[in-house]
Enzyme design. Structure first.
Site, PDB file in Angstrom:
ATOM      1  N   SER A   7       0.862  -1.182   0.000  1.00 44.57           N
ATOM      2  CA  SER A   7       0.000   0.000   0.000  1.00 44.57           C
ATOM      3  C   SER A   7       0.896   1.230   0.000  1.00 44.57           C
ATOM      4  CB  SER A   7      -0.876  -0.036   1.256  1.00 44.57           C
ATOM      5  OG  SER A   7      -1.309   1.257   1.581  1.00 44.57           O
ATOM      6  N   GLY A  10     -13.980   7.624   9.885  1.00 41.42           N
ATOM      7  CA  GLY A  10     -15.416   7.386   9.733  1.00 41.42           C
ATOM      8  C   GLY A  10     -15.904   7.598   8.313  1.00 41.42           C
ATOM      9  N   SER A  57     -12.012   1.264   5.185  1.00 43.21           N
ATOM     10  CA  SER A  57     -11.925  -0.200   5.167  1.00 43.21           C
ATOM     11  C   SER A  57     -12.939  -0.804   4.196  1.00 43.21           C
ATOM     12  CB  SER A  57     -12.077  -0.791   6.573  1.00 43.21           C
ATOM     13  OG  SER A  57     -13.243  -0.309   7.173  1.00 43.21           O
ATOM     14  N   GLU A  92     -15.716  -8.329   6.725  1.00 48.31           N
ATOM     15  CA  GLU A  92     -15.481  -7.434   7.872  1.00 48.31           C
ATOM     16  C   GLU A  92     -15.991  -8.073   9.165  1.00 48.31           C
ATOM     17  OE1 GLU A  92     -15.159  -3.558   7.271  1.00 48.31           O
ATOM     18  OE2 GLU A  92     -15.158  -3.099   9.409  1.00 48.31           O
ATOM     19  N   ASP A 142     -21.965   0.832   4.858  1.00 48.63           N
ATOM     20  CA  ASP A 142     -20.725   1.360   4.264  1.00 48.63           C
ATOM     21  C   ASP A 142     -20.395   0.630   2.962  1.00 48.63           C
ATOM     22  OD1 ASP A 142     -20.813   2.632   6.649  1.00 48.63           O
ATOM     23  OD2 ASP A 142     -19.080   1.627   7.525  1.00 48.63           O
ATOM     24  N   TYR A 190     -19.641   0.339  19.998  1.00 49.64           N
ATOM     25  CA  TYR A 190     -20.531  -0.004  18.882  1.00 49.64           C
ATOM     26  C   TYR A 190     -21.299  -1.284  19.225  1.00 49.64           C
ATOM     27  CZ  TYR A 190     -21.840  -0.699  13.932  1.00 49.64           C
ATOM     28  OH  TYR A 190     -22.535  -0.860  12.754  1.00 49.64           O
TER      29      TYR A 190
HETATM   30  C1  GLA Z   1     -20.212   2.339  11.000  1.00 49.47           C
HETATM   31  C2  GLA Z   1     -20.683   0.953  10.547  1.00 49.47           C
HETATM   32  C3  GLA Z   1     -21.989   1.063   9.750  1.00 49.47           C
HETATM   33  C4  GLA Z   1     -23.046   1.883  10.511  1.00 49.47           C
HETATM   34  C5  GLA Z   1     -22.450   3.191  11.031  1.00 49.47           C
HETATM   35  C6  GLA Z   1     -23.390   3.956  11.920  1.00 49.47           C
HETATM   36  O1  GLA Z   1     -19.877   3.114   9.886  1.00 49.47           O
HETATM   37  O2  GLA Z   1     -19.700   0.349   9.750  1.00 49.47           O
HETATM   38  O3  GLA Z   1     -22.454  -0.216   9.447  1.00 49.47           O
HETATM   39  O4  GLA Z   1     -23.609   1.134  11.547  1.00 49.47           O
HETATM   40  O5  GLA Z   1     -21.232   2.983  11.748  1.00 49.47           O
HETATM   41  O6  GLA Z   1     -24.465   4.428  11.196  1.00 49.47           O
END
Ligand code: GLA
Length: 392
Positions: free
Chosen positions: A69, A126, A130, A162, A174, A224
């Site tokens: 990378s 955020g 990934s 993941e 995502d 989370y």
């Molecule tokens: C991260 C997770 C997603 C989602 C968001 C919150 O990005 O990977 O799946 O849950 O947080 O909305």
């Protein structure tokens, strides 16, 4: 970095020419509204960014799969028959996890490859760096191994990589956004059924500005998972009242009001309230957007932040300060944290005439109040994963 420069880096790294190399790309994503709803079976409204991860792949004859990378010093060289036998705890686990899932689907990596990844998405911010690596790997190898390339399937496969290989229990949002984004359109995705529609994100003289707090997301995985289990706890209780309920986000705000007292744990009740109200806000904000009522859309963004801060409690001081300062700029219609929270980025809708002032004033105030240097990206909405044309 342009593709030609990246090809030069590829040749420096692996030697030889790039004539046989193929180039793939997947973006990052920003979620406009609908946070922590994907694993609750609700609606989310993300969009693909116009920057992401580029991957150059070239076959090699000795059966080794080599990973490098431009972003990280860690490299790996794994015999193709050993793919997935040892986790590294490094970025390489993302593409390897995808290869493990591809093998389960009947597409094992056969033969050797040189891989060079180049990411433009700040890590840990955020913006789904990934997911971008996973999806670009899945798309590239399905293409190379001759599988049918279905971007919804690639999103699901990347999510499984993941969840199962990397070991992060994230939802589908995502990977879905990264795989299925379209230029200038946001994705209204129903996360239970994966039905989706592309909604033109027409903002005229307003720009999307992403603010990176540069606060590294501490404890994000454990918090989370804690939020996920609190939602499951609320669901078990509410199911006794509404037996047809399969996900928390299916509950309408009126139904929640009628049954909320059954949830005796006050924290769990607040988590559930966020889910139910945020889900409604997504639908309302899409309606506002369709009517071109950006002012209203911005207000939903603001309300989403308050809910994430006070009810779901996934914000942090740095995100709150950045949002608060953003909302002081007259041309800001709305501002909120985006993604999982606990650090990372904000997203704001700002009048183009005020963008420079926004970056200056929010940046200065943010540094004065937190001691951290924020970064700002005025971003467009780009395409999902693709093979880049004209470079084969
Ligand atoms: C991260 C997770 C997603 C989602 C968001 C919150 O990005 O990977 O799946 O849950 O947080 O909305």
């Amino acid at each position: 970095m342009g593709i030609q420069d990246l090809k030069v880096k590829f040749s420096e790294k692996y030697g030889g020419s790039t004539e046989e190399a193929r180039v793939f790309y997947a973006p990052g994503r920003v979620n406009l509204i609908g946070e922590h709803l994907d694993y609750n079976g609700g609606y989310v409204f993300p969009a693909a960014l116009d920057f992401g991860t580029t991957l150059i792949v070239r076959p090699r004859s000795d059966g080794k799969v080599q990973f490098a990378s431009t972003n990280f010093p860690f490299v790996a060289s794994i015999d193709y028959s050993d793919i997935g036998t040892a986790k590294t705890g490094e970025w390489v686990d993302y593409p390897v996890g995808v290869m493990v899932e591809l093998a389960k689907q009947g597409f094992p990596v056969s033969g050797g490859y040189d891989l060079l990844f180049h990411g433009e998405i700040p890590n840990g911010s955020g913006l789904s760096s990934s997911a971008s690596i996973e999806v670009v790997t899945g798309f590239a190898f399905l293409t190379l191994l001759g599988g049918a390339v279905d971007t919804v399937e690639i999103a699901l496969l990347s999510q499984r990589a993941e969840n199962q290989y990397v070991g992060v229990n994230s939802g589908i949002m995502d990977q879905f956004a990264v795989a299925n984004g379209k230029r200038d359109q946001a994705i209204l995705l129903m996360c239970d059924t994966l039905e989706y529609s592309l909604i033109p994100f027409v903002t005229g003289s307003y720009k999307l500005v992403i603010g990176n707090t540069n606060k590294k997301r501490g404890l994000v995985d454990s918090k989370y998972n804690e939020r996920r289990s609190q939602c499951e706890e609320a669901l078990v209780i509410l199911k006794q009242e509404v037996p047809s309920l399969s996900y928390l986000a299916e509950l309408k705000p009126e139904q929640f009001e009628a049954h909320k007292d059954k949830i005796t744990n006050e924290t769990v009740r607040r988590r559930a309230r966020h889910v139910v109200e945020e889900n409604q806000r997504v639908l309302d904000s899409v309606e506002a957007l369709k009517k071109n009522d950006l002012k209203q859309f911005g207000q939903y963004m603001n309300a989403s932040h308050v809910s994430l801060r006070d009810l779901y409690e996934v914000s942090c001081e740095e995100l709150d300060v950045m949002v608060e300062e953003a909302q002081k700029i007259p041309g800001t219609l709305g501002s909120r944290m985006t993604g999982a929270g606990f650090g990372g980025c904000t997203v704001s809708l700002v009048h183009e005439d005020d963008v420079q002032r926004f970056i200056r004033e929010v940046g200065e105030a943010y540094t004065a109040r937190t001691g951290l240097a924020g970064e700002f990206y005025v971003c467009g909405i780009g395409n999902g994963v693709e093979e880049l044309e004209g470079v084969k």
